[in-house]
Write an enzyme that holds these catalytic residues in place. Sequence first.
Site, PDB file in Angstrom:
ATOM      1  N   ASN A 219       5.435   2.717  10.837  1.00 43.46           N
ATOM      2  CA  ASN A 219       5.738   2.093   9.706  1.00 43.46           C
ATOM      3  C   ASN A 219       7.492   2.143   9.310  1.00 43.46           C
ATOM      4  O   ASN A 219       7.775   3.202   9.590  1.00 43.46           O
ATOM      5  CB  ASN A 219       5.023   2.550   8.504  1.00 43.46           C
ATOM      6  CG  ASN A 219       4.900   3.717   8.368  1.00 43.46           C
ATOM      7  OD1 ASN A 219       4.949   4.635   9.144  1.00 43.46           O
ATOM      8  ND2 ASN A 219       4.700   4.293   7.184  1.00 43.46           N
TER       9      ASN A 219
ATOM     10  N   GLU B 155       9.605   1.656   6.106  1.00 45.07           N
ATOM     11  CA  GLU B 155       9.816   1.420   4.644  1.00 45.07           C
ATOM     12  C   GLU B 155      11.016   0.976   4.411  1.00 45.07           C
ATOM     13  O   GLU B 155      12.154   1.028   5.301  1.00 45.07           O
ATOM     14  CB  GLU B 155       9.040   2.543   3.820  1.00 45.07           C
ATOM     15  CG  GLU B 155       7.897   2.987   4.249  1.00 45.07           C
ATOM     16  CD  GLU B 155       7.159   4.114   3.321  1.00 45.07           C
ATOM     17  OE1 GLU B 155       8.019   4.860   2.738  1.00 45.07           O
ATOM     18  OE2 GLU B 155       5.890   4.284   3.359  1.00 45.07           O
TER      19      GLU B 155
ATOM     20  N   CYS C  30      -3.032  -5.853   7.557  1.00 39.55           N
ATOM     21  CA  CYS C  30      -3.129  -5.400   9.046  1.00 39.55           C
ATOM     22  C   CYS C  30      -4.386  -5.862   9.450  1.00 39.55           C
ATOM     23  O   CYS C  30      -4.504  -6.438  10.565  1.00 39.55           O
ATOM     24  CB  CYS C  30      -2.802  -4.140   9.220  1.00 39.55           C
ATOM     25  SG  CYS C  30      -1.025  -3.470   9.122  1.00 39.55           S
TER      26      CYS C  30
ATOM     27  N   CYS D 223       4.087  -2.127   8.133  1.00 40.52           N
ATOM     28  CA  CYS D 223       3.237  -1.351   8.708  1.00 40.52           C
ATOM     29  C   CYS D 223       3.229  -1.350  10.197  1.00 40.52           C
ATOM     30  O   CYS D 223       3.802  -1.934  10.831  1.00 40.52           O
ATOM     31  CB  CYS D 223       1.639  -2.017   8.314  1.00 40.52           C
ATOM     32  SG  CYS D 223       1.348  -1.801   6.763  1.00 40.52           S
TER      33      CYS D 223
ATOM     34  N   GLU E 233       0.757  -1.105  12.232  1.00 42.74           N
ATOM     35  CA  GLU E 233       0.177  -2.056  13.267  1.00 42.74           C
ATOM     36  C   GLU E 233       0.733  -3.491  13.536  1.00 42.74           C
ATOM     37  O   GLU E 233       0.659  -3.989  14.550  1.00 42.74           O
ATOM     38  CB  GLU E 233      -1.433  -2.332  12.459  1.00 42.74           C
ATOM     39  CG  GLU E 233      -2.315  -1.065  12.518  1.00 42.74           C
ATOM     40  CD  GLU E 233      -2.125  -0.248  11.278  1.00 42.74           C
ATOM     41  OE1 GLU E 233      -0.944  -0.226  10.571  1.00 42.74           O
ATOM     42  OE2 GLU E 233      -2.788   0.208  10.469  1.00 42.74           O
TER      43      GLU E 233
HETATM   44  N1  THU Z   1       0.835   1.690   6.403  1.00 40.64           N
HETATM   45  C1  THU Z   1       0.714   1.382   7.448  1.00 40.64           C
HETATM   46  O1  THU Z   1       1.744   1.505   8.476  1.00 40.64           O
HETATM   47  N2  THU Z   1      -0.553   0.923   8.323  1.00 40.64           N
HETATM   48  C2  THU Z   1      -1.710   0.586   7.349  1.00 40.64           C
HETATM   49  O2  THU Z   1      -2.498   0.006   7.787  1.00 40.64           O
HETATM   50  C3  THU Z   1      -1.627   1.495   5.933  1.00 40.64           C
HETATM   51  C4  THU Z   1      -0.416   1.767   5.338  1.00 40.64           C
HETATM   52  C5  THU Z   1       1.938   2.222   5.773  1.00 40.64           C
HETATM   53  C6  THU Z   1       2.508   1.305   4.842  1.00 40.64           C
HETATM   54  C7  THU Z   1       3.535   2.457   4.022  1.00 40.64           C
HETATM   55  O3  THU Z   1       4.775   2.805   4.730  1.00 40.64           O
HETATM   56  C8  THU Z   1       2.685   3.544   4.154  1.00 40.64           C
HETATM   57  O4  THU Z   1       1.841   3.624   5.297  1.00 40.64           O
HETATM   58  C9  THU Z   1       1.906   4.157   2.779  1.00 40.64           C
HETATM   59  O5  THU Z   1       1.211   2.951   2.372  1.00 40.64           O
END
Ligand code: THU
Length: 132
Positions: free
Chosen positions: A44, A46, A93, A55, A57
Amino acid sequence: MTTVAKQLVQAAKQVRTHAHAPYSGYRVGAALIDDKGNLHTGCNVENAAFPEGTCAEANAIGAMVAAGGRVIRAIAAVGGRDSIDYCTPCGGCRQSILEFSDSDTQIILVDEKESTQQFTIDELLPAAFRFK
Ligand code: THU
């Protein structure tokens, strides 16, 4: 776990160390194997403008598509703050995984002890939207 599942979990844990999650503190790694047998990973990423974050995935899928892969055979995701716990893919995702899945695609999740949960995309996204 199968050998491939173990390999994917290890790769997901490794790429998770590169996650950029200063806002949530929730770091996620994803690793997938495609129809050509190639491995792709993502974490991920941000952003200070929160909706711009991506995300793990989705980033792994982007890497697969850019490399020419089109079908996810199996994808593992690991996520958590300090320790990892079952990180079920978010709704967006799930739709992204569906786009590149078939009914055999395995979605593999592990907790800190590597206890495993495994799903198909139909289990995670029943009655999914499909463009007809
Ligand atoms: N996140 C993912 O990378 N994949 C997911 O399926 C759920 C959430 C990340 C997004 C964000 O950076 C952090 O987790 C908290 O939501």
